[in-house]
Structures are given as structure tokens and as C-alpha cells.
Design a protein around this motif. Structure first.
Motif, PDB file in Angstrom:
ATOM      1  N   TYR A   1       0.820  -1.203   0.000  1.00 15.65           N
ATOM      2  CA  TYR A   1       0.000   0.000   0.000  1.00 15.65           C
ATOM      3  C   TYR A   1       0.855   1.254   0.000  1.00 15.65           C
ATOM      4  O   TYR A   1       1.877   1.332   0.670  1.00 15.65           O
ATOM      5  CB  TYR A   1      -0.913   0.030   1.237  1.00 15.65           C
ATOM      6  CG  TYR A   1      -1.841  -1.147   1.306  1.00 15.65           C
ATOM      7  CD1 TYR A   1      -2.906  -1.243   0.434  1.00 15.65           C
ATOM      8  CD2 TYR A   1      -1.627  -2.165   2.235  1.00 15.65           C
ATOM      9  CE1 TYR A   1      -3.763  -2.314   0.490  1.00 15.65           C
ATOM     10  CE2 TYR A   1      -2.463  -3.246   2.287  1.00 15.65           C
ATOM     11  CZ  TYR A   1      -3.540  -3.327   1.408  1.00 15.65           C
ATOM     12  OH  TYR A   1      -4.381  -4.388   1.484  1.00 15.65           O
TER      13      TYR A   1
ATOM     14  N   GLU B   1      -7.426  10.178  -4.393  1.00 15.08           N
ATOM     15  CA  GLU B   1      -7.010   8.788  -4.430  1.00 15.08           C
ATOM     16  C   GLU B   1      -6.474   8.437  -3.053  1.00 15.08           C
ATOM     17  O   GLU B   1      -5.531   9.035  -2.552  1.00 15.08           O
ATOM     18  CB  GLU B   1      -5.924   8.577  -5.487  1.00 15.08           C
ATOM     19  CG  GLU B   1      -5.510   7.117  -5.599  1.00 15.08           C
ATOM     20  CD  GLU B   1      -4.457   6.927  -6.675  1.00 15.08           C
ATOM     21  OE1 GLU B   1      -3.531   6.133  -6.457  1.00 15.08           O
ATOM     22  OE2 GLU B   1      -4.561   7.596  -7.713  1.00 15.08           O
TER      23      GLU B   1
ATOM     24  N   MET C   1      -5.734   5.063  -1.820  1.00 16.87           N
ATOM     25  CA  MET C   1      -4.703   4.022  -1.828  1.00 16.87           C
ATOM     26  C   MET C   1      -4.448   3.560  -3.248  1.00 16.87           C
ATOM     27  O   MET C   1      -5.347   3.555  -4.089  1.00 16.87           O
ATOM     28  CB  MET C   1      -5.146   2.827  -0.980  1.00 16.87           C
ATOM     29  CG  MET C   1      -5.257   3.107   0.510  1.00 16.87           C
ATOM     30  SD  MET C   1      -5.546   1.608   1.458  1.00 16.87           S
ATOM     31  CE  MET C   1      -7.166   1.134   0.862  1.00 16.87           C
ATOM     32  N   SER C   2      -3.236   3.175  -3.509  1.00 22.00           N
ATOM     33  CA  SER C   2      -2.914   2.535  -4.781  1.00 22.00           C
ATOM     34  C   SER C   2      -2.089   1.292  -4.490  1.00 22.00           C
ATOM     35  O   SER C   2      -1.370   1.221  -3.510  1.00 22.00           O
ATOM     36  CB  SER C   2      -2.135   3.497  -5.687  1.00 22.00           C
ATOM     37  OG  SER C   2      -0.907   3.831  -5.095  1.00 22.00           O
TER      38      SER C   2
ATOM     39  N   THR D   1      -7.259  -0.719  -3.913  1.00 20.55           N
ATOM     40  CA  THR D   1      -7.325   0.707  -4.245  1.00 20.55           C
ATOM     41  C   THR D   1      -8.705   1.246  -3.870  1.00 20.55           C
ATOM     42  O   THR D   1      -9.708   0.536  -3.967  1.00 20.55           O
ATOM     43  CB  THR D   1      -7.068   0.991  -5.739  1.00 20.55           C
ATOM     44  OG1 THR D   1      -8.127   0.434  -6.511  1.00 20.55           O
ATOM     45  CG2 THR D   1      -5.727   0.417  -6.178  1.00 20.55           C
TER      46      THR D   1
ATOM     47  N   THR E   1     -10.825   4.927  -4.621  1.00 15.53           N
ATOM     48  CA  THR E   1     -10.891   6.268  -5.200  1.00 15.53           C
ATOM     49  C   THR E   1     -12.194   6.914  -4.767  1.00 15.53           C
ATOM     50  O   THR E   1     -13.259   6.312  -4.878  1.00 15.53           O
ATOM     51  CB  THR E   1     -10.821   6.213  -6.734  1.00 15.53           C
ATOM     52  OG1 THR E   1      -9.632   5.525  -7.126  1.00 15.53           O
ATOM     53  CG2 THR E   1     -10.797   7.614  -7.321  1.00 15.53           C
TER      54      THR E   1
END
Length: 245
Positions: free
Chosen positions: A6, A29, A31-32, A197, A199
């Protein structure tokens, strides 16, 4: 079950007034994660309504006269009276800001010719009214002070601090997304894993402007202007990608 790596990134939310008859979109955003895993993507939403506690008025004066000097002097006098009425209604100096000051020539057209008729001087301020129970009186007193030269362009209702409503709506949106993802995973025979993720988008929607144009203030008999704040709805939408096994 492999877990994604993360990286946390949070963008500051952009707050937007009016809410009268407009939406504000805020994207962040949260988390990616690394790609290459079996995933499922769902959209969740949550909405929470609250009562506005702040109104923004765009008002001022417009004066036409034969010369710039005459129009400017009359506009300055009328605007000083309008500002005085706002101060008498406890509108703070920091809650008043000039948004427009214009001087424009006015022409008559006929028989292929243009004739200078005079000049219009306009002066507009944006005013925050924090006592909504006094909003009708603020509008009426400003209209009385400005007389036939008053111009009231718009009114918007807002919530000064939407953070608590956003937090509630965000929790509802994430819960909604999780329930959808769990249903889809179980139905397809998969096991729902960690969110990879998320968004987020936030929308603020308010009621339309509740009063008419400035002609409504021309009646000689004093009838208080009705003002209906309504509710402001904060809606959070999240798109969540979950890992599945």
C-alpha cells in the motif's frame, strides 16, 4: 493469500458554496496498489443531509447617469447606504468583499448611428450571512437602503464545516462497496480479500435560490422576504478494487 503493497496518498478536499443549484466534485485517491492480482471492482455510495448554517449573497447597486462623475457619485452614495445596512445587521467586515466595480458607457442606436446616452456605474459585494434566521431582514434592509438602485444577483446556502457530514457519508459509501463486493465474490465462488485501491469523489448539492429578482423588492408595503435554506446533501462515491482468491 498475497497482500498488496500500500501507498497512502490523500489529497486535500476542495469545498465548494452554494450550493444554490450546483454540484461540486472532489476527487482524492486514497490508496494505490501493485497490479497483477485477481481483483474485483465495485462502486459504493453514501449520502448524508444537513441543514445549511451559512448564506452567501451577491448584491450591490447600479446607477446610470449622463456623466461618469454623476453616476459614480450616486453609486457610491447608494453603496455606502447598503453597506451601512449590512453592518447594522451584524455582518462582519471580514464577511464582505467587493467582487465587481464597473463603469460602462451606454449608447442609443437609431438610423445607423450610435449616440452616447450616459454611463452605468456598478458596485457589487459578496456577503456572508451567518445568522440564517436574520437573512430575510438582511435582504430587506439592503433593498431599502439601495432603493431603486439595488441589484441582488444570487444567493447560495452552505455548511461552514462539512467535515462531519463527509465522514459519515464516506463510512456509508465504503460499507456499501464492501457489501456489494462480498455479494459478488460469494456468488461467483471467490473469497473476498483486502481492498487494494480506493478512489473517492464527494458531491455537495443544495436547494435552488429561493427568491426572485430585484423587482420583488419594489413594493411599498414592507413584507419580509421569505427565505428557505432547505438542506444540503453531501454524497460520497468510492470505487474500490478488492483482491479475491
Amino acid at each position: 493469500m498475497n497482500r498488496g503493497t500500500y501507498r497512502l496518498r490523500v489529497l486535500s478536499p476542495l469545498l465548494v458554496s452554494a450550493l444554490a443549484a450546483c454540484d461540486v466534485n472532489i476527487g482524492s485517491e486514497v490508496m494505490s496498489a501493485e497490479t497483477g492480482e485477481r481483483t474485483i471492482q465495485v462502486t459504493g455510495s453514501g449520502a448524508v443531509a444537513g441543514e445549511p448554517d451559512l448564506a452567501t449573497l451577491d448584491l450591490g447597486v447600479a446607477v446610470e447617469a449622463g456623466t461618469v462623475a454623476e453616476a459614480r457619485e450616486a453609486a457610491a452614495t447608494a453603496m455606502a447606504a447598503v453597506l451601512g445596512s449590512l453592518r447594522e445587521n451584524d455582518v462582519a467586515e471580514e464577511d464582505m468583499q467587493t467582487t465587481n466595480l464597473g463603469i460602462h458607457p451606454q449608447y442609443d442606436y437609431g438610423e445607423g448611428q450610435r449616440t452616447l446616452r450616459g454611463y452605468v456605474v456598478s458596485n457589487t459585494v459578496r456577503v456572508k450571512v451567518r445568522r440564517l434566521e436574520a437573512l430575510g431582514e438582511v435582504i430587506d434592509d439592503a433593498a431599502d437602503a439601495g432603493g431603486d438602485r439595488i441589484v441582488i444577483n444570487s444567493i447560495q446556502f452552505m455548511i461552514d464545516d462539512t467535515t462531519p457530514l463527509q465522514t459519515q457519508a464516506r463510512k456509508l459509501a465504503v460499507k456499501d462497496a464492501e457489501e456489494k463486493a462480498r455479494t459478488l465474490a460469494e456468488t461467483s465462488g471467490a473469497t473476498l480479500g483486502e481492498p487494494l485501491t480506493i478512489t473517492e469523489s464527494t458531491f455537495f448539492q443544495g436547494p435552488p435560490s429561493p427568491f426572485q429578482a430585484e423587482e420583488a423588492f419594489a413594493d411599498a408595503a414592507r413584507t419580509s422576504t421569505p427565505v428557505l435554506p432547505g438542506e444540503l446533501t453531501v454524497t460520497v462515491t468510492v470505487i474500490v478494487v478488492y483482491q479475491i482468491d
